[in-house]
Design a protein around this motif. Structure first.
Motif, PDB file in Angstrom:
ATOM      1  N   VAL A  12      12.471 -46.099   4.073  1.00  0.00           N
ATOM      2  CA  VAL A  12      12.731 -45.080   3.066  1.00  0.00           C
ATOM      3  C   VAL A  12      13.660 -45.632   1.987  1.00  0.00           C
ATOM      4  CG1 VAL A  12      13.794 -42.833   2.631  1.00  0.00           C
ATOM      5  CG2 VAL A  12      12.325 -43.147   4.635  1.00  0.00           C
ATOM      6  N   THR A  16      12.630 -46.020  -1.845  1.00  0.00           N
ATOM      7  CA  THR A  16      13.432 -45.278  -2.825  1.00  0.00           C
ATOM      8  C   THR A  16      13.911 -46.224  -3.915  1.00  0.00           C
ATOM      9  OG1 THR A  16      14.156 -43.683  -1.159  1.00  0.00           O
ATOM     10  CG2 THR A  16      15.481 -43.861  -3.167  1.00  0.00           C
ATOM     11  N   PRO A  21       7.367 -42.462  -5.509  1.00  0.00           N
ATOM     12  CA  PRO A  21       7.605 -41.020  -5.674  1.00  0.00           C
ATOM     13  C   PRO A  21       7.919 -40.255  -4.394  1.00  0.00           C
ATOM     14  CG  PRO A  21       5.703 -41.723  -6.959  1.00  0.00           C
ATOM     15  CD  PRO A  21       6.087 -42.882  -6.101  1.00  0.00           C
ATOM     16  N   SER A  22       7.308 -40.608  -3.278  1.00  0.00           N
ATOM     17  CA  SER A  22       7.523 -39.863  -2.029  1.00  0.00           C
ATOM     18  C   SER A  22       7.900 -40.844  -0.919  1.00  0.00           C
ATOM     19  CB  SER A  22       6.267 -39.081  -1.653  1.00  0.00           C
ATOM     20  OG  SER A  22       5.134 -39.938  -1.671  1.00  0.00           O
ATOM     21  N   PRO A  23       9.112 -41.392  -0.963  1.00  0.00           N
ATOM     22  CA  PRO A  23       9.463 -42.489  -0.062  1.00  0.00           C
ATOM     23  C   PRO A  23       9.438 -42.130   1.418  1.00  0.00           C
ATOM     24  CG  PRO A  23      11.394 -41.707  -1.271  1.00  0.00           C
ATOM     25  CD  PRO A  23      10.206 -41.078  -1.901  1.00  0.00           C
ATOM     26  N   ARG A  24       9.936 -40.955   1.786  1.00  0.00           N
ATOM     27  CA  ARG A  24       9.962 -40.626   3.213  1.00  0.00           C
ATOM     28  C   ARG A  24       8.554 -40.389   3.758  1.00  0.00           C
ATOM     29  NH1 ARG A  24      12.864 -39.573   7.480  1.00  0.00           N
ATOM     30  NH2 ARG A  24      12.143 -38.007   8.984  1.00  0.00           N
ATOM     31  N   ALA A  25       7.764 -39.622   3.032  1.00  0.00           N
ATOM     32  CA  ALA A  25       6.390 -39.373   3.487  1.00  0.00           C
ATOM     33  C   ALA A  25       5.619 -40.678   3.598  1.00  0.00           C
ATOM     34  CB  ALA A  25       5.689 -38.424   2.532  1.00  0.00           C
ATOM     35  N   ASP A  26       5.795 -41.570   2.615  1.00  0.00           N
ATOM     36  CA  ASP A  26       5.082 -42.845   2.655  1.00  0.00           C
ATOM     37  C   ASP A  26       5.558 -43.701   3.810  1.00  0.00           C
ATOM     38  OD1 ASP A  26       4.014 -41.831   0.336  1.00  0.00           O
ATOM     39  OD2 ASP A  26       4.193 -43.689  -0.796  1.00  0.00           O
ATOM     40  N   ARG A  39       1.278 -39.162  12.109  1.00  0.00           N
ATOM     41  CA  ARG A  39       2.632 -38.932  11.605  1.00  0.00           C
ATOM     42  C   ARG A  39       3.457 -38.101  12.578  1.00  0.00           C
ATOM     43  NH1 ARG A  39       4.507 -36.564   5.655  1.00  0.00           N
ATOM     44  NH2 ARG A  39       6.524 -35.781   6.342  1.00  0.00           N
ATOM     45  N   GLU A 214       2.137 -44.598 -13.982  1.00  0.00           N
ATOM     46  CA  GLU A 214       2.245 -44.990 -12.574  1.00  0.00           C
ATOM     47  C   GLU A 214       1.600 -46.352 -12.353  1.00  0.00           C
ATOM     48  OE1 GLU A 214       0.650 -42.390 -13.686  1.00  0.00           O
ATOM     49  OE2 GLU A 214       1.608 -40.548 -12.966  1.00  0.00           O
TER      50      GLU A 214
END
Length: 298
Positions: A12, A16, A21-26, A39, A214
């Motif tokens: 994460v 980050t 854009p979505s570090p934790r989800a990724d 997951r 992006e």
């Protein structure tokens, strides 16, 4: 054995720092892919203090490094969720976005609303510029019995679409053709001229000279799926719409995705052709202009 929680937290932090854009989800999805679990299982193991095997750790760190370099998450996992489907994607094909799911909602509403099918007949549907097959497959999945044809010009995208048709087992006919070519000149489409109930399309629509912000899009999505062929980005969408007009029966429905800057220009351009009535633009879930719906004029 390395702590899974520690490793995910480190992932994460790395993502980050790379402005993902979505570090934790990724990070969680990459861990799931590296370990071969879903997951929810990764989150369960983190709560229970689980560890990571050395080979899993190597895979995870390599994946995180690639994601930090802004390689699309879907290219790393090899899949992209779309509606009720899990599609296979990779280099050479446009990765379907969540906002495109709204196009399917509009299409389904149109099929059962005024001017749609009678609810007992099986609709005939064409997806122009199908890419991975996302729209065509979603309609085939959610409208049982629909006759669905998907059209794509890119050889690489065709290969991905063919794979997704095979993997899902859904009944979609795949046609290798340029969606801007008059339908009567394409043997596989000539028999559908004037008979189609619904055309869906997510065509290339980015204005020429405008580079997406992006890196995942600018550096990895194929240019043939991005750029609309003119300064306003509407040259290809309008050519695709002309093909749609030839395919649709009178009263048939077109649902076309567009850039959020084209929420007025695309509907106005379609209405000006005289081929369309009831031209209405619709926002996506974030409130941005996303798709135009129009009916083929009698």
């Amino acid at each position: 054995m390395t702590s899974l929680r520690t490793e995910v937290d480190q992932a994460v932090a790395v993502l980050t720092g790379a402005d993902v854009p979505s570090p934790r989800a990724d990070a969680l999805l990459l861990a799931a892919h590296a370990i071969g679990a879903d997951r929810s299982e990764i989150e369960r193991r983190m709560v229970l203090g689980g560890g990571v095997e050395p080979d899993e750790l190597r895979r995870l760190r390599a994946l995180v490094a690639e994601r930090a370099a802004r390689v699309p998450l879907q290219h790393l996992t090899g899949t992209a969720p779309f509606r009720r489907l899990e599609l296979q994607v990779g280099p050479g094909v446009f990765v379907p976005r969540p906002e495109t799911e709204a196009v399917v909602d509009l299409a389904l509403q149109g099929l059962v609303g005024p001017g749609g099918t009678d609810g007992t007949s099986t609709p005939t549907v064409v997806d122009l510029c199908t890419g991975s097959g996302a729209l065509a497959l979603a309609v085939a999945d959610e409208v049982p019995g629909a006759h669905v044809t998907a059209v794509e010009v890119s050889e690489l995208a065709l290969a991905w679409a063919a794979r997704n048709i095979e993997v899902t087992g859904l009944a979609v006919d795949l046609v290798a053709a340029d969606a801007t070519t008059p339908a009567a000149g394409v043997p596989e489409l000539a028999g559908l001229v004037g008979r189609v109930d619904l055309v869906v399309s997510n065509p290339p629509y980015i204005p020429a000279g405008m580079v997406p912000l992006e890196p995942e899009v600018a550096e990895h999505d194929p240019a043939v799926a991005l750029y609309g062929g003119s300064e306003d980005g509407l040259a290809i969408p309008l050519a695709v719409a002309a093909t749609a007009a030839a395919l649709l029966r009178p009263g048939g429905l077109l649902v076309m995705e567009h850039a959020d800057s084209q929420g007025q220009t695309l509907p106005r351009a379609l209405a000006a052709t005289g081929e369309w009535v009831d031209v209405v633009d619709h926002p996506d879930l974030s409130g941005r202009p996303r798709a135009t719906v129009a009916r083929r004029a009698p």
